[in-house]
Design an enzyme around this catalytic site. Structure first.
Site, mmCIF file in Angstrom:
data_model
loop_
_atom_site.group_PDB
_atom_site.id
_atom_site.type_symbol
_atom_site.label_atom_id
_atom_site.label_comp_id
_atom_site.label_asym_id
_atom_site.label_seq_id
_atom_site.Cartn_x
_atom_site.Cartn_y
_atom_site.Cartn_z
ATOM 1 N N GLY A 19 45.820 48.591 45.063
ATOM 2 C CA GLY A 19 47.161 49.137 44.837
ATOM 3 C C GLY A 19 47.762 49.737 46.103
ATOM 4 N N CYS A 46 37.633 46.965 44.250
ATOM 5 C CA CYS A 46 37.680 45.547 43.864
ATOM 6 C C CYS A 46 36.962 44.659 44.877
ATOM 7 C CB CYS A 46 39.142 45.121 43.710
ATOM 8 S SG CYS A 46 39.340 43.355 43.472
ATOM 9 N N CYS A 51 35.178 43.789 41.465
ATOM 10 C CA CYS A 51 35.502 42.426 41.027
ATOM 11 C C CYS A 51 34.878 41.333 41.898
ATOM 12 C CB CYS A 51 37.019 42.206 41.038
ATOM 13 S SG CYS A 51 37.995 43.637 40.613
ATOM 14 N N LYS A 54 30.933 41.295 42.179
ATOM 15 C CA LYS A 54 30.476 41.052 40.793
ATOM 16 C C LYS A 54 30.613 39.582 40.422
ATOM 17 C CE LYS A 54 33.132 40.748 37.821
ATOM 18 N NZ LYS A 54 33.825 41.832 37.167
ATOM 19 N N ALA A 119 42.320 61.747 54.162
ATOM 20 C CA ALA A 119 43.510 62.586 54.253
ATOM 21 C C ALA A 119 43.467 63.669 53.188
ATOM 22 C CB ALA A 119 44.749 61.719 54.071
ATOM 23 N N TYR A 181 32.574 47.346 30.228
ATOM 24 C CA TYR A 181 32.648 46.147 31.070
ATOM 25 C C TYR A 181 31.456 46.044 32.027
ATOM 26 C CZ TYR A 181 37.760 45.238 30.440
ATOM 27 O OH TYR A 181 39.000 44.923 29.973
ATOM 28 N N ILE A 182 31.216 47.125 32.761
ATOM 29 C CA ILE A 182 30.218 47.045 33.836
ATOM 30 C C ILE A 182 28.829 46.836 33.240
ATOM 31 C CG2 ILE A 182 29.149 48.320 35.744
ATOM 32 C CD1 ILE A 182 31.848 49.584 36.329
ATOM 33 N N GLU A 185 28.407 43.203 31.963
ATOM 34 C CA GLU A 185 28.416 42.239 33.074
ATOM 35 C C GLU A 185 27.101 42.294 33.847
ATOM 36 O OE1 GLU A 185 32.015 43.024 35.322
ATOM 37 O OE2 GLU A 185 33.218 41.820 33.931
ATOM 38 N N ARG A 202 24.851 53.963 23.351
ATOM 39 C CA ARG A 202 24.780 55.038 22.356
ATOM 40 C C ARG A 202 25.437 54.685 21.017
ATOM 41 N NH1 ARG A 202 28.968 59.469 25.042
ATOM 42 N NH2 ARG A 202 30.811 58.139 25.100
ATOM 43 N N ARG A 208 33.447 48.755 22.868
ATOM 44 C CA ARG A 208 34.370 49.456 21.980
ATOM 45 C C ARG A 208 35.808 49.146 22.400
ATOM 46 N NH1 ARG A 208 36.255 54.654 22.102
ATOM 47 N NH2 ARG A 208 34.951 55.198 23.894
ATOM 48 N N GLY A 265 31.093 54.751 32.925
ATOM 49 C CA GLY A 265 32.502 55.063 33.146
ATOM 50 C C GLY A 265 32.781 55.577 34.553
ATOM 51 N N THR A 314 42.500 45.557 38.699
ATOM 52 C CA THR A 314 43.202 45.275 39.956
ATOM 53 C C THR A 314 44.625 44.742 39.731
ATOM 54 O OG1 THR A 314 41.291 45.040 41.370
ATOM 55 C CG2 THR A 314 43.166 43.673 41.928
ATOM 56 N N ALA A 349 39.332 39.656 31.406
ATOM 57 C CA ALA A 349 38.094 38.903 31.192
ATOM 58 C C ALA A 349 36.933 39.843 31.429
ATOM 59 C CB ALA A 349 38.021 37.729 32.152
ATOM 60 N N HIS A 444 42.157 16.557 25.897
ATOM 61 C CA HIS A 444 40.881 16.116 25.344
ATOM 62 C C HIS A 444 40.042 15.423 26.408
ATOM 63 C CE1 HIS A 444 38.210 15.123 22.079
ATOM 64 N NE2 HIS A 444 38.133 13.890 22.510
ATOM 65 N N GLU A 449 41.197 22.936 23.970
ATOM 66 C CA GLU A 449 42.112 22.270 23.027
ATOM 67 C C GLU A 449 42.008 22.870 21.627
ATOM 68 O OE1 GLU A 449 41.303 18.092 22.014
ATOM 69 O OE2 GLU A 449 39.277 18.352 22.786
HETATM 70 P P1 NDP Z 1 33.890 51.909 30.470
HETATM 71 O O1 NDP Z 1 34.714 53.109 30.282
HETATM 72 O O2 NDP Z 1 34.431 50.581 30.141
HETATM 73 O O3 NDP Z 1 32.523 52.072 29.660
HETATM 74 C C1 NDP Z 1 31.741 53.214 29.771
HETATM 75 C C2 NDP Z 1 30.589 53.102 28.800
HETATM 76 O O4 NDP Z 1 29.696 54.199 28.993
HETATM 77 C C3 NDP Z 1 31.039 53.142 27.339
HETATM 78 O O5 NDP Z 1 30.278 52.203 26.631
HETATM 79 C C4 NDP Z 1 30.703 54.553 26.928
HETATM 80 O O6 NDP Z 1 30.386 54.665 25.572
HETATM 81 C C5 NDP Z 1 29.469 54.844 27.760
HETATM 82 N N1 NDP Z 1 29.268 56.262 27.998
HETATM 83 C C6 NDP Z 1 30.183 57.184 28.395
HETATM 84 N N2 NDP Z 1 29.629 58.389 28.506
HETATM 85 C C7 NDP Z 1 28.333 58.261 28.165
HETATM 86 C C8 NDP Z 1 27.248 59.163 28.048
HETATM 87 N N3 NDP Z 1 27.390 60.457 28.316
HETATM 88 N N4 NDP Z 1 26.058 58.686 27.661
HETATM 89 C C9 NDP Z 1 25.901 57.374 27.370
HETATM 90 N N5 NDP Z 1 26.900 56.469 27.450
HETATM 91 C C10 NDP Z 1 28.089 56.909 27.843
HETATM 92 O O7 NDP Z 1 33.409 52.025 31.965
HETATM 93 P P2 NDP Z 1 32.701 51.035 32.971
HETATM 94 O O8 NDP Z 1 31.921 51.947 33.833
HETATM 95 O O9 NDP Z 1 32.000 49.924 32.292
HETATM 96 O O10 NDP Z 1 33.916 50.394 33.769
HETATM 97 C C11 NDP Z 1 35.008 51.177 34.239
HETATM 98 C C12 NDP Z 1 36.278 50.400 34.160
HETATM 99 O O11 NDP Z 1 36.341 49.450 35.195
HETATM 100 C C13 NDP Z 1 36.449 49.582 32.887
HETATM 101 O O12 NDP Z 1 36.964 50.320 31.824
HETATM 102 C C14 NDP Z 1 37.383 48.487 33.315
HETATM 103 O O13 NDP Z 1 38.713 48.897 33.143
HETATM 104 C C15 NDP Z 1 37.073 48.320 34.790
HETATM 105 N N6 NDP Z 1 36.280 47.089 34.993
HETATM 106 C C16 NDP Z 1 36.870 45.891 34.753
HETATM 107 C C17 NDP Z 1 36.172 44.724 34.897
HETATM 108 C C18 NDP Z 1 36.832 43.419 34.604
HETATM 109 O O14 NDP Z 1 38.049 43.363 34.555
HETATM 110 N N7 NDP Z 1 36.078 42.361 34.379
HETATM 111 C C19 NDP Z 1 34.777 44.718 35.321
HETATM 112 C C20 NDP Z 1 34.243 46.033 35.530
HETATM 113 C C21 NDP Z 1 34.972 47.161 35.371
HETATM 114 P P3 NDP Z 1 31.479 54.797 24.416
HETATM 115 O O15 NDP Z 1 32.049 53.409 24.218
HETATM 116 O O16 NDP Z 1 30.696 55.261 23.240
HETATM 117 O O17 NDP Z 1 32.494 55.781 24.877
#
Ligand code: NDP
Length: 460
Positions: A19, A46, A51, A54, A119, A181-182, A185, A202, A208, A265, A314, A349, A444, A449
């Site tokens: 960005g 990214c 991205c 990965k 900065a 996501y992470i 993946e 958990r 989710r 997260g 991104t 994705a 096809h 399709e």
């Molecule tokens: P997310 O926010 O997507 O997922 C975090 C996960 O950690 C959730 O499953 C969450 O559970 C869990 N969690 C949170 N706190 C705790 C805790 N205290 N104990 C145990 N589990 C916990 O974050 P990510 O780190 O996977 O990715 C960050 C962001 O990066 C994504 O949201 C996405 O936007 C971006 N990203 C995009 C990609 C793509 O476009 N392909 C690839 C990678 C990242 P719960 O669901 O219960 O809250």
């Protein structure tokens, strides 16, 4: 353009991620005097730890299946394939160096001044960097996010998504904590590369917020590929033992692995930036609060990307950058201000194996919003797997608002789902109807399709 010449710059950007770089280049092209500060790597998360690497690692992991599936098509491998982590990691490092160089040249060619350092904002129109005070009419905070790990005994023994790409040696036994996501993946990547892989989440079911059928289908497919899924449990503690890391889960299970990735997260990367002293308002989750012009509560401070807490993607940061520049540095004042950026129907994705591609509403969201919906869903064996011997299946799904006949969601789990959903995202954004989909002649033989040939309603 009529900017205050009394400032050193018209725009000072903090953070050279997706960005920040896009905003800097576009503002400079519109005639603004722009500087960018970056203390780490050009291209941000990214390019360096997100991205790009990965996707490269995901390609590497897909070879696992390709080697196995080739036999049914008549191939014999001279010897069993083996994987060398150091080759992948070091080739990745070289590719990212090349991309860093491209970012450098992009900024240079745009006439943007790049300053190496972290900065700190010292007032509404000034930053301090490397001991120097620099003034700017506007300051753009584009510092992104940073991986966050919860506290538990031994949490310091985990690695985060910044570190996992560059592990010294390949973890033969790998555990991922999280269900976003992470997590999915990297579970797929390390499983594909040959590690005995565990995912600990958990909740009842990972991913989710995604369509439930997609989540269940992905769970089954990942399990079939050998990822050990542990739901409704968490890490209680990790201890270093002689032969690895001993992980104890809250349900009492014990596992021994070589590496634990915490994918729990990300948080905005605001520490030490000085915004607190300016009284800039935050959202409840600690992200920066901005209006639709990307102005913080101190209007000369702008922000975009992961730090403002929208979808952490991104292409979203890039779209925000284009929008922000149109607002604050219009090339032609007569163009008028753009409307707010439309955050609906952003396709994404997830590069788990098989991939997920999705745009628009999940079945559950559509039911809540529209009441009457029609679901068209196909779960089938892709043609490739008639000979490959693989039991991988593919899911395609359309969610239709019954009243308007509009396709409000399209979802896929299967090979190249991201590539396929990108095209469908245009149709969903354009608010096309199921009738438009039906009137489209398919290509096809493709898996895609199916999206224009699903005729019978799976459920209402
Ligand atoms: P997310 O926010 O997507 O997922 C975090 C996960 O950690 C959730 O499953 C969450 O559970 C869990 N969690 C949170 N706190 C705790 C805790 N205290 N104990 C145990 N589990 C916990 O974050 P990510 O780190 O996977 O990715 C960050 C962001 O990066 C994504 O949201 C996405 O936007 C971006 N990203 C995009 C990609 C793509 O476009 N392909 C690839 C990678 C990242 P719960 O669901 O219960 O809250």
């Amino acid at each position: 353009m009529n900017h205050e010449a009394s400032y050193d710059y018209d725009l000072f950007v903090i953070g050279a991620g997706s960005g920040g770089v896009r905003a800097a280049r576009t503002a400079a092209a519109a005639g603004a005097r722009v500087a960018v500060a970056e203390d780490r790597y050009l291209g941000g998360t990214c390019v360096n730890v997100g991205c790009v690497p990965k996707k490269l690692y995901s390609y590497a992991a897909h070879f696992h299946d390709a080697f196995e599936e080739s036999a049914g098509f008549g191939w014999t491998l001279a010897q069993a394939p083996s994987f060398d982590w150091a080759t992948l990691r070091d080739n990745k490092v070289e590719e990212i160096k090349r991309l860093n160089g491209i970012y450098n040249r992009l900024l240079d060619n745009a006439g943007v001044t790049l300053i190496n350092g972290r900065a700190k904002v010292v007032d509404a129109h000034a930053v301090e960097i490397n001991g120097e005070r620099i003034s700017a009419e506007k300051i753009l905070v584009a510092v992104g996010g940073w991986p966050w790990t919860p506290e538990f005994e031994g949490s310091e023994l985990t690695v985060n998504s910044n570190q996992v790409f560059d592990l010294d040696s390949f973890p033969q036994r790998f555990l991922v904590l999280g269900g976003g996501y992470i997590a999915v993946e990297f579970a797929s990547i390390f499983n594909g590369l040959g590690a005995d892989t565990h995912l600990v989440y958990r909740g009842e079911l990972f991913l989710r917020g995604f369509d439930n059928e997609v989540r269940e289908f992905t769970r089954d497919e990942m399990a079939k590929k050998g990822v050990n899924l542990h739901f409704e449990t968490n890490i209680q503690r990790i201890r270093q033992v002689e032969t690895g890391l001993e992980v104890t889960l809250t349900d009492g299970e014990q596992l021994e692995v070589d590496a634990v990735l915490s994918a729990t997260g990300r948080k905005p990367h605001l520490a030490g930036l000085g915004l607190d002293t300016l009284g800039v308002e935050l959202n409840a989750d600690g992200t920066l609060k901005v209006n639709e012009r990307y102005e913080a509560s101190v209007p000369s401070i702008l922000a975009l990307g992961d730090v403002i807490g929208g979808p952490e993607l991104t292409p979203v940061a890039l779209a925000e950058a284009m929008h922000l520049v149109q607002h604050h540095f219009p090339k032609d004042e007569s163009d008028g201000a753009p409307g707010p950026l439309d955050y609906d129907d952003i396709a994404t994705a997830v590069f788990c194996h098989p991939n997920i591609g999705t745009v628009g509403l999940s079945e559950e969201e559509a039911r809540a919003r529209y009441g009457a919906v029609r679901i068209y869903s196909a779960d089938f064996r892709p043609m490739k797997h008639t000979l490959s011997g693989s039991d991988e299946r593919c899911l395609m799904k359309l969610v239709v608002d019954d009243t308007s006949d509009r396709v409000v969601g399209a979802h896929m789990v299967g090979e190249e789902a991201g590539e396929i959903i990108q095209g469908l995202a245009i149709a969903v954004r354009a608010k096309l109807t199921k009738r438009d989909f039906d009137a489209t002649v398919g290509i096809h033989p493709t898996a895609a399709e199916e999206f224009v040939t699903m005729r019978s309603v799976t459920r209402r």
